[in-house]
Design an enzyme around this catalytic site. Structure first.
Site, PDB file in Angstrom:
ATOM      1  CG  ASP A 662      -2.187   0.767   1.007  1.00 20.65           C
ATOM      2  OD1 ASP A 662      -2.255   1.483  -0.007  1.00 20.65           O
ATOM      3  OD2 ASP A 662      -3.117   0.658   1.828  1.00 20.65           O
ATOM      4  CE  LYS A 731      -4.635   6.087   5.530  1.00 25.38           C
ATOM      5  NZ  LYS A 731      -4.616   4.636   5.774  1.00 25.38           N
ATOM      6  CG  ASP A 891      -2.355   4.661  -3.145  1.00 20.17           C
ATOM      7  OD1 ASP A 891      -3.381   3.972  -3.002  1.00 20.17           O
ATOM      8  OD2 ASP A 891      -1.990   5.501  -2.293  1.00 20.17           O
TER       9      ASP A 891
END
Length: 972
Positions: A662, A731, A891
């Site tokens: 990740d 986040k 991603d």
């Protein structure tokens, strides 16, 4: 007139074509190359005279065309190409078809070695024989020819009650009646349109109601009655769904008539030799091999579609008309469930208005009688469009923006806002060779074969059918929805509190229904393919971010969906594979984020007893897996570790399990690399470090410091937020200006005051970005430069465009809102309520004024997303070259445990290669050329200001990009 000419050419009506040519020339219009093709086709069919054909060939030459271009640039169907050639050879008996053009090679510096022909490379084969791939192709073809597929619901195992039997019988009778009623209404409507002598908006859709047999339109309309939720659906969404079904059926019929399918079958039959394990290796990419086979096939129809998709306005009119027929004609006796009521017929569907934000939106809702009958019947099947299902054979490789993915279903290379045309225009204008890397990367992602993790799927289905689980994110059935409070009397007499409670209850029920149906679709599709191997064809959004085409079940889904997916190909774990499985497990738990990899591995070994207990007794043991961030993926990983560790030789154990890597705050990594920001690079793990840096915690800490200062100054919202700021809250907002993201995080906190959600989310977004600006100076400078540039461009009346380092042209589709040109008279209920259309189908239409606020705010994140996508595609292509299995969720990169280290290396190499390009300088030069190259003197003040802005590229720092190769925590 091209369409008209082609129609006449088929019938051999040369006189009509000649008259149309004469008319065009008399008014100074030049016939197109396609028109010349139609004329010559007609002459070939009629075996026209030598002189007539000579005259047209002379006209063609004088209009600047060459005869060879007919075969190089025109699209053909059926035997059209042969007839054009026949006509030409009447005049030029020795004429030979032009040789296929030599394949062009992409010149981008980033893939110079990848496309080099100096060294022949054989790409990895799929683990299937030729015969197996042929069988799978036939299965896929059958599904697409049927256009829809009906599968068993995972709720099918429930016992059939007498009430359900009666409801199903009643539903069957009603559907038969409704079928006849809708058929009569459709035929009456068409008859009325056909009688009108003049074309108008009322009968402009008539030709599109004649493309299919009437019965097929009726079947499409009946599907709406079975799939509509009790809460209703947007008018625009339903209309688009109906017209799309008509369009998809028409496309397949057209491909059958034009012999398109015959050619695809023939080419695919040879194409699978490239993929099958029992055939000779070939040094071609899938796209290259397909293009080679098409060129060798010679005659027959062109595989790229000659006519584009139907205009948005037409689709809306057609869908609205079909919806109107259903609403007006389909009725049910009011006393059908309660004999005490009068037997008055009532509409099965009705039209209401609702509000979405500030927009008034038209909705179609089912009558409670229909909802009750459908609920009682508890039907055990679900019907999907074939394009909503995973493919049962490897996808057709992408060879152009108009061809690839499914065998017959039309699929867009790029998904974009309905009604927007500028994206497709850019793709069509782009030289095809420039798109090769994008086409090849999408093909590579789609060629990954998958299978189902059956033990995990069965556990999820058992919990789904046993009232679900909020903790495990398995939606409960509506029987578990909160019961509304008893409400005596008429609603006008209810108290404000009671009304609010009723509204919340209704809203919660609607949310539960939506989540439950979403889970039902995903699990039912997964269950349907439980014993099959399948593929997810891919396309992309306007920024280049890639997505699987099937919308319900795919690897971009929830934790539960990802947990039931395995690679179809298995590979031995190798010496480090089991360690990577264990590290992957700890990453999924959300524990030990700040610990190094060795410590995570040691922790996994310490809790092996819990891991094995979770694997062996998931629902009866200590259930350790349930208290983790991604419980279902954790459970699946526990099971894989258990099997591997108990095998005689773990290194030889064949694993199908995807291991994820990740991105470590991927967006800020790109900013740090663009600005060569040393402090930023350290914070986002681009530099070697003994432990991973956690930028989200650092941002949260900075936000808390800002909050404390504001609270001390007496700011009320800062005081309310005391104790609520955490890593999790900030986040998702670190890279996106989305107030809803923070609002959602705050809403998840039980004791946060609901009335402060809106104000708190706006305050926190502002502070998150202030924190980033404080911590990352280069990021701030680049963001400001991008934002200011976009503001000036959009104020000049233009949209922001750029080209990615891989050659993908991008335009931002943000225009000032204006209603579509679909008339309210298409749907008579709207005649008095024009505002109901607002929000239901508004689109940014090319030619409208750009929305400056959206253009400038969206440019920085969209530009970074386009770089992120470029990096992923580079990694995908080089993984293909190395023989790795590779897929991505933006991603987050997936591969086998044995190849994690190789993928990591490739990923770093491509990140360095990408950011070694002059990305910001190239962007500046492109924009100066596009927006400021006008030779008009003197320049307008805005143009001078824009030139100065675009020329002032932010300065870069001293970060050594090659340090990325030694970074241990490039992935989190």
């Amino acid at each position: 007139y091209n369409i008209v000419m082609r129609s006449w050419a088929k019938k051999g009506e040369l006189l009509r074509i000649s008259r149309l040519f004469s008319m065009l020339m008399s008014i100074g219009l030049q016939p197109s190359l396609e028109s010349y093709g139609a004329a010559l086709e007609c002459m070939g069919r009629n075996q026209a005279s030598h002189n007539d054909i000579c005259r047209y060939l002379q006209w063609l030459k004088s209009d600047g065309f060459h005869v060879d271009e007919l075969f190089q640039k025109c699209s053909f169907e059926e035997d059209e190409k042969e007839e054009v050639l026949r006509a030409i050879r009447i005049v030029q008996p020795n004429y030979q078809l032009p040789s296929p053009p030599n394949p062009q090679t992409c010149k981008t510096s980033l893939l110079k070695d990848f496309y080099s022909k100096k060294k022949a490379v054989s790409y990895p084969k799929l683990d299937f024989s030729l015969e197996e791939l042929r069988e799978r192709f036939q299965q896929q073809l059958e599904m697409e020819l049927n256009n829809t597929i009906t599968i068993e619901s995972v709720e099918a195992a429930k016992p059939l009650t007498p009430q359900a039997v009666r409801a199903r019988e009643l539903l069957s009778t009603l559907r038969s009646q409704w079928h006849d009623t809708i058929l009569q209404a459709l035929q009456k409507s068409k008859h009325s349109m056909a009688k009108r002598k003049r074309m108008s908006r009322h009968n402009s859709i008539y030709p599109y109601l004649c493309l299919l047999p009437d019965e097929e339109y009726v079947d499409i309309m009946l599907q709406v009655l079975s799939a509509l939720s009790p809460q209703g659906e947007s008018l625009a969404v339903l209309a688009r769904e109906l017209s799309n079904k008509v369009y998809n059926k028409y496309v397949i019929q057209r491909k059958l008539r034009s012999r398109h399918l015959e050619k695809v079958q023939a080419v695919y039959e040879n194409y699978i030799h490239l993929l099958a394990k029992d055939s000779q290796p070939e040094p071609y990419l899938p796209r290259e091999y397909w293009e080679k086979l098409v060129a060798e096939a010679g005659f027959g129809p062109s595989l790229t579609s000659r006519d584009g998709s139907w205009p948005y306005v037409l689709l809306m009119r057609l869908g609205m008309h079909m919806l109107e027929l259903v609403v007006k004609s389909v009725k049910v006796p009011r006393n059908i469930l309660n004999p005490r009521l009068e037997p008055k017929p009532v509409p099965v569907l009705y039209h209401i208005y609702s509000f979405h934000s500030t927009w008034q939106v038209g909705l179609i809702k089912p009558h409670p009688i229909l909802s009750q009958i459908l609920s009682d019947a508890a039907e055990t099947t679900l019907t999907f469009n074939s394009s909503a299902m995973p493919m049962l054979c490897p996808p057709v490789p992408w060879t152009s923006p108009h061809f690839g993915a499914f065998v017959l279903n039309d699929t867009k290379l790029m998904r974009f806002v309905e009604g927007a045309v500028q994206h497709q225009l850019l793709l069509d204008q782009c030289p095809l060779v420039n798109l090769h890397p994008i086409l090849d990367a999408l093909t590579q992602l789609g060629n990954c074969a998958w299978k189902i993790n059956q033990p995990v799927l069965d556990i999820i289905i058992s919990i789904f059918n046993d009232k679900g689980s909020e903790k495990l994110d398995i939606p409960p059935p509506l029987s578990e929805a909160p019961k509304p409070p008893s409400a005596p009397g008429h609603s006008s007499t209810w108290s404000k509190t009671l009304k609010h409670e009723m509204l919340l209850c209704k809203k919660k029920t609607a949310e539960m229904h939506s989540l439950r149906m979403d889970a039902l679709y995903k699990l039912s599709i997964a269950n349907y393919v439980r014993d099959k191997v399948f593929w997810f064809p891919h396309n992309m959004d306007f920024r280049g971010r890639t997505y699987p085409c099937p919308p319900y079940f795919n690897h971009l889904g929830s934790d539960a969906t990802r947990a039931i997916l395995l690679f179809a190909e298995g590979r031995p774990l190798g010496p480090k594979g089991l360690d990577w499985l264990k590290i992957h497990l700890i990453n999924l738990t959300g524990l030990k984020k700040k610990n190094d990899l060795q410590e995570r591995l040691e922790y996994a070994n310490e809790i092996m007893e819990e891991i094995l207990d979770s694997a062996d007794r998931p629902l009866t043991g200590r259930k350790w897996w349930m208290d983790t961030d991604e419980p279902w993926q954790v459970l699946a990983c526990c099971m894989e570790i258990a099997k591997a560790s108990r095998s005689p030789d773990p290194a030889a154990y064949i694993s199908h399990f995807p291991v994820h890597q990740d991105g470590s705050c991927n967006g800020l990594q790109h900013y740090a690399a663009l600005g060569r920001d040393l402090i930023g690079a350290v914070s986002v793990n681009l530099m070697p470090s003994s432990v991973p840096q956690d930028v989200y915690s650092a941002v949260a800490q900075q936000v808390e410091e800002f909050r404390q200062k504001d609270a001390e100054r007496g700011l009320k919202i800062a005081q309310v937020l005391q104790g609520f700021i955490s890593r999790k809250v900030v986040k998702q907002t670190v890279m996106t200006v989305v107030y809803g993201v923070i609002e959602k995080r705050l809403k998840e906190i039980d004791d946060f005051p609901e009335e402060c959600l809106w104000e708190a989310s706006h305050y926190l977004v502002k502070q998150v970005f202030n924190s980033i600006k404080e911590m990352f100076s280069a990021t701030r400078d680049i963001q400001n430069w991008l934002t200011e540039s976009a503001k000036l461009i959009s104020r000049s009346g233009q949209t922001v465009e750029w080209v990615t380092p891989l050659g993908l042209p991008i335009v931002q589709p943000y225009f000032r809102s204006r209603s579509t040109v679909v008339s309210v008279h298409t749907f008579p209920w709207w005649a008095e309520r024009r505002d109901s259309w607002a929000g239901a189908g508004q689109v940014g239409i090319a030619g409208g004024k750009p929305d400056t606020v959206k253009q400038k705010n969206a440019f920085p994140p969209n530009f970074i997303h386009s770089l992120d996508s470029t990096h992923m595609m580079l990694t995908a292509l080089h993984c293909l070259r190395q023989g790795l299995t590779f897929v991505s969720v933006h991603d987050c990169y997936w591969t086998h445990a044995v190849t994690v280290d190789v993928m990591n290396q490739i990923c770093r190499q491509q990140f360095v290669a990408l950011h070694s390009e002059k990305i910001l300088q190239d962007l500046s030069e492109f924009m100066l050329e596009k927006y400021c190259s006008s030779s008009t003197e003197p320049r307008a003040p805005w143009q001078t200001k824009l030139m100065e802005q675009l020329s002032s590229v932010p300065r870069t720092g001293e970060f050594n990009l090659h340090k990325v190769m030694d970074s241990t925590y490039f992935f989190s």
